[in-house]
Motif scaffolding. Structure first.
Motif, PDB file in Angstrom:
ATOM      1  N   LYS A  74      -8.538   1.005  -4.954  1.00 50.04           N
ATOM      2  CA  LYS A  74      -7.347   1.418  -4.207  1.00 50.04           C
ATOM      3  C   LYS A  74      -7.716   1.935  -2.825  1.00 50.04           C
ATOM      4  CE  LYS A  74      -3.957   2.482  -7.703  1.00 50.04           C
ATOM      5  NZ  LYS A  74      -3.117   3.485  -8.319  1.00 50.04           N
ATOM      6  N   SER A  75      -8.741   2.796  -2.762  1.00 54.82           N
ATOM      7  CA  SER A  75      -9.130   3.359  -1.455  1.00 54.82           C
ATOM      8  C   SER A  75      -9.582   2.267  -0.513  1.00 54.82           C
ATOM      9  CB  SER A  75     -10.254   4.378  -1.631  1.00 54.82           C
ATOM     10  OG  SER A  75      -9.915   5.327  -2.582  1.00 54.82           O
ATOM     11  N   MET A 125      -9.948   3.903  -8.473  1.00 56.62           N
ATOM     12  CA  MET A 125      -9.755   4.652  -7.226  1.00 56.62           C
ATOM     13  C   MET A 125     -10.475   3.980  -6.068  1.00 56.62           C
ATOM     14  SD  MET A 125      -7.695   6.968  -6.758  1.00 56.62           S
ATOM     15  CE  MET A 125      -8.211   7.636  -5.192  1.00 56.62           C
ATOM     16  N   ILE A 126     -11.673   3.457  -6.355  1.00 59.32           N
ATOM     17  CA  ILE A 126     -12.437   2.806  -5.282  1.00 59.32           C
ATOM     18  C   ILE A 126     -11.683   1.577  -4.789  1.00 59.32           C
ATOM     19  CG2 ILE A 126     -14.567   1.636  -4.671  1.00 59.32           C
ATOM     20  CD1 ILE A 126     -16.061   3.413  -6.542  1.00 59.32           C
ATOM     21  N   PHE A 179      -6.663   0.322   0.639  1.00 61.16           N
ATOM     22  CA  PHE A 179      -5.945   1.151   1.615  1.00 61.16           C
ATOM     23  C   PHE A 179      -6.555   0.984   2.998  1.00 61.16           C
ATOM     24  CE2 PHE A 179      -2.931   4.655   2.064  1.00 61.16           C
ATOM     25  CZ  PHE A 179      -3.287   5.183   3.293  1.00 61.16           C
ATOM     26  N   LEU A 180      -7.888   1.085   3.064  1.00 55.26           N
ATOM     27  CA  LEU A 180      -8.579   0.962   4.355  1.00 55.26           C
ATOM     28  C   LEU A 180      -8.315  -0.392   5.003  1.00 55.26           C
ATOM     29  CD1 LEU A 180     -12.124   2.554   3.919  1.00 55.26           C
ATOM     30  CD2 LEU A 180     -10.286   3.301   5.424  1.00 55.26           C
ATOM     31  N   ILE A 239      -1.534   6.267  -3.046  1.00 53.57           N
ATOM     32  CA  ILE A 239      -2.597   7.240  -2.774  1.00 53.57           C
ATOM     33  C   ILE A 239      -2.471   7.682  -1.323  1.00 53.57           C
ATOM     34  CG2 ILE A 239      -4.265   6.385  -4.462  1.00 53.57           C
ATOM     35  CD1 ILE A 239      -5.703   5.027  -2.063  1.00 53.57           C
ATOM     36  N   ASN A 240      -3.093   8.832  -1.024  1.00 53.88           N
ATOM     37  CA  ASN A 240      -3.201   9.253   0.371  1.00 53.88           C
ATOM     38  C   ASN A 240      -1.837   9.334   1.054  1.00 53.88           C
ATOM     39  OD1 ASN A 240      -4.773  10.135   2.417  1.00 53.88           O
ATOM     40  ND2 ASN A 240      -6.038   8.303   2.545  1.00 53.88           N
ATOM     41  N   ARG A 291      -1.540  10.392   4.708  1.00 55.44           N
ATOM     42  CA  ARG A 291      -1.933   9.370   5.665  1.00 55.44           C
ATOM     43  C   ARG A 291      -0.803   8.367   5.860  1.00 55.44           C
ATOM     44  NH1 ARG A 291      -4.077   8.486   9.974  1.00 55.44           N
ATOM     45  NH2 ARG A 291      -5.074   6.493  10.327  1.00 55.44           N
ATOM     46  N   GLU A 336     -17.159   1.516   6.879  1.00 56.95           N
ATOM     47  CA  GLU A 336     -16.388   2.469   6.065  1.00 56.95           C
ATOM     48  C   GLU A 336     -16.280   1.963   4.627  1.00 56.95           C
ATOM     49  OE1 GLU A 336     -14.701   5.505   6.997  1.00 56.95           O
ATOM     50  OE2 GLU A 336     -16.154   5.294   8.614  1.00 56.95           O
ATOM     51  N   LEU A 357     -17.660   3.402   0.777  1.00 54.54           N
ATOM     52  CA  LEU A 357     -16.813   3.574  -0.404  1.00 54.54           C
ATOM     53  C   LEU A 357     -17.400   2.882  -1.627  1.00 54.54           C
ATOM     54  CD1 LEU A 357     -13.041   3.111   0.426  1.00 54.54           C
ATOM     55  CD2 LEU A 357     -14.147   5.044  -0.659  1.00 54.54           C
TER      56      LEU A 357
END
Lengths: 129, 546
Positions: free
Chosen positions: B130-131, B127-128, B134-135, B166-167, B170, B206, B210
């Motif tokens: 991917k997040s 998840m990290i 994403f950012l 994910i997200n 957004r 950011e 994460l």
């Protein structure tokens, strides 16, 4: 004087016969077979609006007990006592419970109790369980 | 340089580095927060703790972590050379080389490479990864849009961002921002220019949040630790009651006792004269409260009516009553537009100032003897609803919460920030409850005496750090709120002290009211302060006015 903190009870209430402060409920009576110098006394599970005095060892009809006198918060008159501890096992059921002298309180119907001068009971306590 | 060599005397090595550090830093001192003084650091050789070296007298600070956060702090302060030198000399790198690469790629905008590097860092949590991806891709997307490369942005969205799965919300917002550029401004936080992408440094921050802290050390970590220590020192300082106390890093903070009011400044009614007698109540008046604008008063007769008065003229403006019932308490709304009152049938009523009843909560909401308060946002009404319970009633959400106690509650007091409630109990204890989110018992305060009367307590002092209470033994009790310790028991009154009130704007002033018919104003025991009201030999008593 500051503002007295008094609890208002609901139901059939016994109150102080001097200042009418609520003291206990009829439903909280455990036994009516107690005596004091002035005649009858009732054993209550819970009593409100009282302050307590110093601990004392008292020899009662059923043996030695540690008691504290209890006083009405409204007028300060003595209304009975509280059993802190009982020295005999058979009397343990009284611990933490209160005695209100019938003479000192107004019944739920507002009735007063007239001291029976003839029957001078020799001591306090009773109700051998 | 570099490499931890065990055969070299460790103390000598450490001594060198500390001196070297101070040397390099352009004359300004390096701020170091160390457990124990820096002298300790030099004198004691670091103990090996199963392979991990530790520093400090307690052996709980890992040397590697310590050096890394110092290096990070040096970089944040702008001392790039010092930071680099520390890394070199200690042999401890602030970040692993791959992280350095990653950071460089992000700052230079090598998006695809940075995403690839992300996968090589060795993070275990999918998840990290991917997040973070994403950012990064989101940044790429916005930078394309800023450069008007709409097709590139679209391609990024379709082929790189969406497949992450994910997200989704957004993702929809992003696609909307292509179609409707103006919409984008509301979606993101406003920028000073029309650029939709945030700065790359911000992006790095950011990402830092994460990633796990061991991989990428959080910004300002050292500052945070120091602030935490200072905060703890301040909280532990039981007499802290002055704003001008500056906390230094060089010595633990501890105020002297002299900041707590302990001296009766005024006892008589000097300079105070009777303005009005407000007549009208037929029964004893049980409470008086000022309106929020200080122009009006609200008074309540015991099981009688509530009256509203104009303070300057003494005129009674309104009477609030209910047929066959009696009012038992009253209060103002925070905006002064309506009032509320407890009734002897246990309900609480809300009234318009002109007398029209707005609302009535029937049922077991209040008692004959109960305080009645409202939070400063006007949302919650608080009252004792049962012998052992306090009701917090949310007017709008219509939600009821209860503080349950084992003992009978005699009175309570709300903190100014609406977060805490001080509850006075029959058994002479004062309980502090947190009422913000969950109802939680926080502290207990003991020592004062209460057997017959309603004795009031209050918050006070700087940031309401203290709890004060009256007592039937004529003393004014003051505890430190955080630690629960009794700080003062002030003698002076000759009768039961019924209530206390700490000046909300002056943390050094306290008022108390007593059965001896006086009100005492307490202040700092500083005899050099000008006392224009006292007479030659000090204080004399006077029976309170009518």
């Amino acid at each position: 004087m500051g503002r007295l903190f008094v609890i208002t009870l609901e139901g059939s209430v016994y109150s102080c016969n001097h200042c009418h402060t609520h003291l206990a409920l009829l439903d909280d009576i455990i036994s009516k077979s107690f005596h004091c110098r002035h005649g009858k006394a009732y054993l209550f599970d819970k009593v409100v609006n009282i302050t307590v005095g110093e601990k004392e060892e008292r020899m009662m009809m059923t043996g030695l007990h540690t008691v504290v006198d209890i006083f009405c918060v409204g007028c300060g008159s003595i209304v009975g006592w509280k059993y802190e501890s009982a020295h005999e096992k058979t009397q343990k059921y009284k611990e933490g419970k209160f005695i209100l002298e019938r003479f000192k309180v107004l019944g739920p119907d507002g009735s007063n109790y007239l001291v029976n001068h003839d029957a001078m009971v020799s001591g306090s306590d009773a109700d051998n369980a | 340089m570099g490499g931890v060599e065990d055969d070299e005397p460790a103390s000598k090595r450490m001594k060198l580095s500390s001196e070297a550090l101070i040397h390099l830093s352009n004359g300004s001192t390096v701020k170091e927060s160390i457990v124990g003084s820096s002298r300790d650091l030099m004198a004691r050789p670091p103990q090996s703790d199963g392979g991990e070296e530790v520093v400090g007298s307690k052996g709980v600070i890992k040397k590697v972590e310590f050096v890394r956060i110092i290096a990070k702090a040096l970089y944040s302060l702008g001392y790039i050379r010092s930071g680099a030198h520390l890394e070199e000399e200690s042999g401890i790198a602030l970040h692993s080389s791959i992280i350095n690469v990653f950071m460089r790629q992000v700052l230079e905008g090598d998006w695809d490479e940075s995403v690839a590097t992300l996968h090589n860092i060795g993070l275990t949590d999918e998840m990290i990864i991917k997040s973070a991806s994403f950012l990064i891709l989101e940044q790429k997307f916005f930078e394309f849009l800023d450069e008007e490369k709409v097709m590139d942005a679209l391609k990024t969205l379709r082929t790189e961002i969406s497949p992450l799965c994910i997200n989704h919300g957004r993702v929809r917002e992003l696609s909307l921002s292509i179609v409707s550029p103006s919409h984008c401004f509301t979606v993101r936080s406003p920028k000073q220019n029309t650029s939709r992408a945030r700065s790359r440094t911000k992006l790095l921050e950011e990402l830092q949040k994460l990633l796990p802290p061991t991989v990428m050390i959080p910004e300002r970590r050292l500052e945070h630790l120091v602030e935490q220590a200072l905060g703890l020192q301040r909280d532990a300082c039981m007499f802290h009651n002055s704003l001008d106390e500056e906390i230094s890093l060089f010595a633990d903070h501890q105020c002297a006792r002299d900041q707590i009011p302990s001296y009766a400044l005024q006892v008589d009614a000097n300079g105070i004269s009777l303005k009005h007698k407000l007549s009208g109540h037929q029964k004893p008046v049980s409470s008086v409260s000022w309106s929020p604008d200080d122009h009006q008063l609200l008074t309540c007769g015991v099981e009688e009516v509530v009256r509203r008065w104009d303070a300057p003229s003494g005129e009674c403006l309104s009477v609030y009553e209910k047929a066959g019932l009696g009012m038992v308490s009253c209060g103002w709304s925070p905006d002064g537009k309506w009032i509320f009152s407890g009734v002897n049938d246990k309900s609480i009523s809300l009234w318009e100032l002109d007398g029209r009843e707005l609302e009535c909560w029937k049922g077991q909401h209040t008692l004959k003897i109960s305080d009645l308060e409202i939070t400063s946002d006007g949302k919650q009404i608080i009252s004792i609803c049962r012998e052992t319970a306090i009701l917090l009633l949310d007017r709008e959400a219509k939600v009821e919460r209860f503080i349950e106690e084992d003992q009978t509650i005699t009175s309570f007091s709300l903190s100014r920030d609406n977060r805490f409630l001080l509850v006075n109990l029959l058994n002479q204890e004062i309980h502090l409850w947190s009422i913000e989110d969950d109802l939680k018992l926080v502290s207990k305060y003991r020592g004062h005496k209460r057997t017959r009367f309603i004795i009031r307590s209050c918050f006070g002092g700087l940031e309401q750090a203290f709890v004060a209470s009256g007592s039937e033994d004529s003393l004014v009790y003051i505890w430190h709120r955080g630690t629960g310790e009794l700080i003062e028991a002030l003698p002076g009154h000759s009768g039961a002290v019924n209530c206390v009130s700490w000046n909300p704007t002056n943390p050094h002033m306290l008022a108390s009211a007593s059965d001896d018919r006086t009100i005492r104003i307490w202040g700092l025991n500083n005899l050099s302060a000008k006392q224009k009201d006292t007479h030659g030999n000090g204080i004399h008593y006077c029976n309170g006015g009518t």
